[in-house]
Structure formats: structure tokens, C-alpha cells
Design an enzyme around this catalytic site. Structure first.
Site, PDB file in Angstrom:
ATOM      1  N   LYS A  96       0.911  -1.250  -0.134  1.00 19.48           N
ATOM      2  CA  LYS A  96      -0.117   0.146  -0.063  1.00 19.48           C
ATOM      3  C   LYS A  96       0.868   1.313  -0.162  1.00 19.48           C
ATOM      4  O   LYS A  96       1.678   1.362   0.704  1.00 19.48           O
ATOM      5  CB  LYS A  96      -0.778   0.083   1.166  1.00 19.48           C
ATOM      6  CG  LYS A  96      -2.055   1.072   1.194  1.00 19.48           C
ATOM      7  CD  LYS A  96      -2.883   0.909   2.381  1.00 19.48           C
ATOM      8  CE  LYS A  96      -3.939   1.991   2.648  1.00 19.48           C
ATOM      9  NZ  LYS A  96      -4.758   2.060   3.651  1.00 19.48           N
ATOM     10  N   SER A 171      -9.334   1.597   2.405  1.00 21.19           N
ATOM     11  CA  SER A 171      -8.434   2.438   1.405  1.00 21.19           C
ATOM     12  C   SER A 171      -7.328   1.715   0.870  1.00 21.19           C
ATOM     13  O   SER A 171      -6.567   2.319   0.143  1.00 21.19           O
ATOM     14  CB  SER A 171      -8.277   3.638   2.521  1.00 21.19           C
ATOM     15  OG  SER A 171      -7.179   3.065   3.492  1.00 21.19           O
ATOM     16  N   SER A 195      -9.737  -0.877   6.455  1.00 20.14           N
ATOM     17  CA  SER A 195      -9.254  -0.580   5.136  1.00 20.14           C
ATOM     18  C   SER A 195      -8.254  -1.918   4.681  1.00 20.14           C
ATOM     19  O   SER A 195      -7.850  -1.846   3.479  1.00 20.14           O
ATOM     20  CB  SER A 195      -8.290   0.489   5.029  1.00 20.14           C
ATOM     21  OG  SER A 195      -8.910   1.762   5.182  1.00 20.14           O
TER      22      SER A 195
END
Length: 504
Positions: A96, A171, A195
Site C-alpha cells: 500500500k 482504503s 481498510s
């Protein structure tokens, strides 16, 4: 950087901001009293920073074009090879884009951070490389990670691998999309309100939010220390357990960590589930935002676990539906204070800080109009509550989070696992430029009712695919006792090995 002292005018403005009325003579006195303090800062400035060394060679990689990035999931492609042998040898892992990868640009989904390059690796990166894994890139995420949808990245929306008109979930949106599409087997996501689990649910992956503190968050841009979590998103349960085995454990740099030992997650996969007691948390079903086919898919999957030998019963606690409100006060006031006003790092904690991130991220104030409306809404709420009520409700929510934790622990004293839908609905359509801005904000937060409470309490929670409805995956969430990830993996592996989730 050169340390410069304040002028009389600057000192007077600082005094007024601290509610002090100083005379000219007072200002002259304090200006002189500041000089020894400034000398101490000059000494600190002259010393080299104490951050981890970078051990594995790499280049900065490249930003792939549309042909290589149909889902808009890649932020950057690289090839950083780890050791020649180890638990992760032969595996490719994507990160990420809020995780520090030295020498590789990191945006954290934001236009205001574009151009920032971390100077050291996060602990999870070092552990992947030391275990023989290869880091193959950074995945797009949502703007400062503040959306459960995948439409707030500054470089366009991330698309669902099963239907490009729908969200991949945020996310950790790019991580979910890349794993769900089969482009990589493993990814590291981060989870403050869901997320990891939301993109796992919507993109058809296995996603584990570990117990708070199990995986070091050192070298990852925080949102709020008490709800920050990092963990694996993978294509199957075994790979998830393998990646968690490689990254978990105390690193001496993260004050979130309070337990040294790490369980053997891979051995747990070999056990049957005849002795497991599973509680269906009814409060996680039939919510106002729930879709009937999602609830049914999860209930059908629970019956599979029953046939495999687990005992099943229904349980309930009204605190589950209070949990999102408790989380909201902690998250909104906390992120305002730490991630934004505190320039990403905040204060009041020992551990690995990034001075370069503080310097770069502090410029958001000059470009605040670029923030998406969902983030603006969070900031406006958080700042209002901090200014109007002086942090009262953040403090009360932290106190109530202990009660929330106790309520789940009471249930888990009778059951090994609590089960519910990860997200009450399937992946939602990506809002377009023609849609009302209120819908854009709604699409960022409407799915977190079941996931967010467990960020507040710190319980481990795993999302596993359990079916496809109308062409989109459905996720089932398993929640366990603190540091009992092994039991969640045992149940998830039993389900995965007995069922083709894409066919049910």
C-alpha cells in the site's frame, strides 16, 4: 536546516496564540531566555538522524502506463529482491502506498504529498525482504487512506477486478484490486476503519486485520496511533498466514506493540474445526444498509462450517452498533490532531519518527483546497470538536472503547469466533463527476459498520470470500480473541478447502 530564533514580533504573536499578554520588556526578557534553548536545537540539528539503514539494492521503479494498469491499481512498479531463501522465497508482494519504501516515491493517494521519497524502509518491508520475498511495487490507496470506497485517490478511481464500474474497496484499494485480479499473490494493506477487510470483501481476497500491535507500524504513515494496523491481503488463506508469519512480532520501534511472541500460524491450518464454537453476531446482519443476498451468502457459508464440525449459535450485543460511534470520535479527532495538525507523526509517543515526512506533509495547509470532500468533512468535524469541546469526546470515546472491548470479550469467552458479513453490501458503483457530492462522501463511509468497531477494540478480524452475487464477491468476517489469529486461520482454511466460493 539552520535554526533561526524568533523576532520580537514573532514572539509576541506566539505569546498571544498561547493566551499570554506580554509587555515589550517581557518580550525582551523571554527573547534572551530562549537563546540557550535554541542552542540545544542547533546541536540536535548538527547530529545525523537515527533511522534504519537500507540493506537491499533497488531503483526507484516506474509509473506504469494505462496498458499495464487497467484497474488504476498500481502507483509504481519496482523489483526489489530479498534474500535467496526464506519463508517468502518466490513470492511477489505489493505495498500500500502509505508504506515507506526507501528511494521510491510515496503519495499516500494524495496530490499534496506527490514527490515525497522516503529515506528508509518500513519494518514490514525489511521483514519481507529478509524472508526472501520480492517487493514488486506500490499500490494506489485512497487520499490519506480516508475512504472505504476506491474513488478518492488523486490519480483517479481504482476499479473492481470483477466489475470495473464498481469500487474495489478502500482504503487499500490498489492492493485489493491487484490481488483480486490475480496480478500478485500477496499485498500489505493498512486498516484503521476496515481498510484491509473492505477491499478484501469487495475484490474477492483474504484480508487479515491482526490484533492491534501484532504487526509493527514503524515506517508507515499513521492516521491515529490507537487504531493503526498493518496486515496481509492475499489470494488464499495459506498465503495470508505465511505473510503474517513473516511480518509479525516486536521490532522495538513501535509503541503500539505490547506482546513479544508470535504464534505458528501455518501449523494451525492443519487442524480440523470439530472443537470450535462459533457465534453468529446477529447485530452484524439485517442492518439498515444491508443487502439481503449478502446476509444470506454469509449464513450459507456458516452452515458449511457447521457441517465441518463447528458448533454454531446466535449471539448479540447492542454495543456492536454503538461501536461505530465510538470509533468515529477516536478516528476523527485523532486523525485531525495526529495526521493533519501533527504533520503525519504527531507527538507523545516513543518510536520511529520520520522528520522528512513531517517536513513534506506539513505543506498540506497551503493546498488544503485539494483535499477530497470526505477528508474535508472528517477534518472539519474533528477540528470543531477539538476546539469546541477541548478533546472531551475523544477522551470519553477512548474510555468507552474499553467497555466495547469487554462486551466482545464476554461473547468470546463462550465462543472461539464471532461471524458476520465483512461489509453489509457488495461493492458499490464508483460515483461519477455527474453524481452529487453528498453521494461521493456517502460512498466513502457507508460500508464500515461491521469493520470499524474492531479497530477500536483491537480484536483480530479476517475477511474471506464466501460467494458471488450479481457478479460481485461477498466477504465473511471472522473475529477472534486478541492474538488468536491462528484460530481464525484454522476456520477460514477449513471453509476455503471445502468450498469453491466462486461457485456458491
Amino acid at each position: 536546516m539552520a535554526i533561526t530564533g524568533p523576532t520580537i514580533t514573532e514572539l509576541n504573536l506566539i505569546a498571544k496564540s498561547l493566551c499570554m499578554d506580554l509587555s515589550d520588556s517581557d518580550l525582551e526578557l523571554h527573547l534572551s531566555l530562549l537563546q540557550p534553548n535554541l542552542a540545544a536545537y542547533e546541536l540536535i540539528d548538527s547530529l545525523p538522524d537515527n533511522v534504519p539503514f537500507v540493506t537491499h539494492p533497488r531503483t526507484s521503479g516506474y509509473e506504469p502506463d494505462l496498458e499495464q494498469n487497467e484497474l488504476n491499481a498500481w502507483h509504481r512498479k519496482v523489483s526489489i529482491k530479498g534474500e535467496k531463501s526464506g519463508l517468502l522465497a518466490g513470492y511477489k508482494v505489493v505495498l500500500k502506498d502509505n508504506i515507506f519504501l526507501a528511494g521510491v516515491p510515496m503519495n499516500n493517494g494524495a496530490s499534496t504529498l506527490q514527490g515525497y521519497i522516503p529515506e528508509y524502509d518500513a519494518t514490514v518491508v525489511s521483514r519481507i525482504l529478509n524472508a526472501g520475498g520480492e517487493i514488486v511495487g506500490k499500490a494506489h490507496c485512497e487520499y490519506f487512506c480516508l475512504s472505504g470506497g476506491s474513488h478518492t485517490n488523486s490519480k483517479h478511481s481504482v476499479k473492481n477486478p470483477y466489475n470495473p464500474l464498481h469500487s474495489s474497496g478502500g482504503s487499500s484499494s490498489g492492493c485489493g484490486a491487484l490481488v483480486g485480479a490475480g496480478e500478485v499473490e500477496m499485498a500489505i494493506g493498512c486498516d484503521q476503519g476496515g481498510s484491509i477487510r473492505i477491499p478484501a470483501s469487495w475484490s474477492g481476497c483474504v484480508g487479515m486485520k491482526p490484533t492491534w500491535g501484532l504487526v509493527p507500524y514503524s515506517g508507515i504513515m499513521p492516521i491515529e496511533n490507537t487504531i493503526d494496523n498493518a496486515g496481509p491481503i492475499t489470494n488464499n488463506v495459506e498465503n495470508n498466514a505465511k505473510l503474517l508469519q513473516a511480518i509479525a512480532g516486536h521490532d522495538g520501534l513501535d509503541p503500539r506493540q505490547y506482546r513479544q511472541g508470535v504464534d505458528d500460524y501455518l501449523t494451525s491450518l492443519k487442524s480440523n474445526i470439530n472443537d470450535l464454537k462459533i457465534g453468529i453476531l446477529t447485530d452484524g446482519f439485517n442492518r439498515p444498509e444491508s443487502e439481503e443476498d449478502v446476509d444470506k451468502a454469509v449464513l450459507d457459508a456458516i452452515q458449511v462450517l457447521s457441517k465441518l464440525g463447528a458448533s454454531i449459535d446466535e449471539v448479540s450485543t447492542p454495543w456492536h452498533n454503538i461501536g461505530q460511534s465510538i470509533w468515529l470520535a477516536v478516528a476523527l479527532e485523532g486523525l485531525t490532531d495526529q495526521m493533519m495538525l501533527g504533520n503525519g507523526m504527531g507527538r507523545g509517543w516513543k518510536g520511529l519518527h520520520s522528520t522528512s515526512l513531517i517536513d513534506r506533509h506539513s505543506s498540506w495547509r497551503m493546498r488544503a483546497n485539494e483535499l477530497p470532500n470526505n477528508l474535508k468533512s472528517c477534518l472539519l468535524t474533528g477540528q470543531y470538536m477539538l476546539e469546541k469541546y477541548n478533546g472531551h469526546f475523544y477522551a470519553k470515546a477512548q474510555n468507552l472503547s474499553r467497555r466495547l472491548t469487554d462486551e466482545y470479550d464476554k461473547l468470546l469467552s463462550h465462543f472461539d469466533i464471532l461471524i458476520m458479513p465483512t461489509t453489509p453490501m457488495k461493492a458499490t458503483p464508483i460515483p461519477t463527476a455527474d453524481d452529487d457530492e453528498a453521494l461521493h462522501v456517502q460512498r466513502a463511509f457507508e460500508m464500515i459498520g461491521n469493520t470499524s468497531p474492531f479497530d477500536t477494540t483491537g480484536h483480530p478480524a479476517l475477511s474471506i470470500p464466501c460467494g458471488i452475487r450479481n457478479g460481485l464477491p461477498v466477504g465473511m468476517m471472522l473475529v477472534g480473541n486478541h492474538f488468536d489469529e491462528a484460530t481464525l486461520y484454522r476456520a477460514a482454511q477449513a471453509y476455503e478447502q471445502s468450498t469453491d466460493w466462486k461457485a456458491v
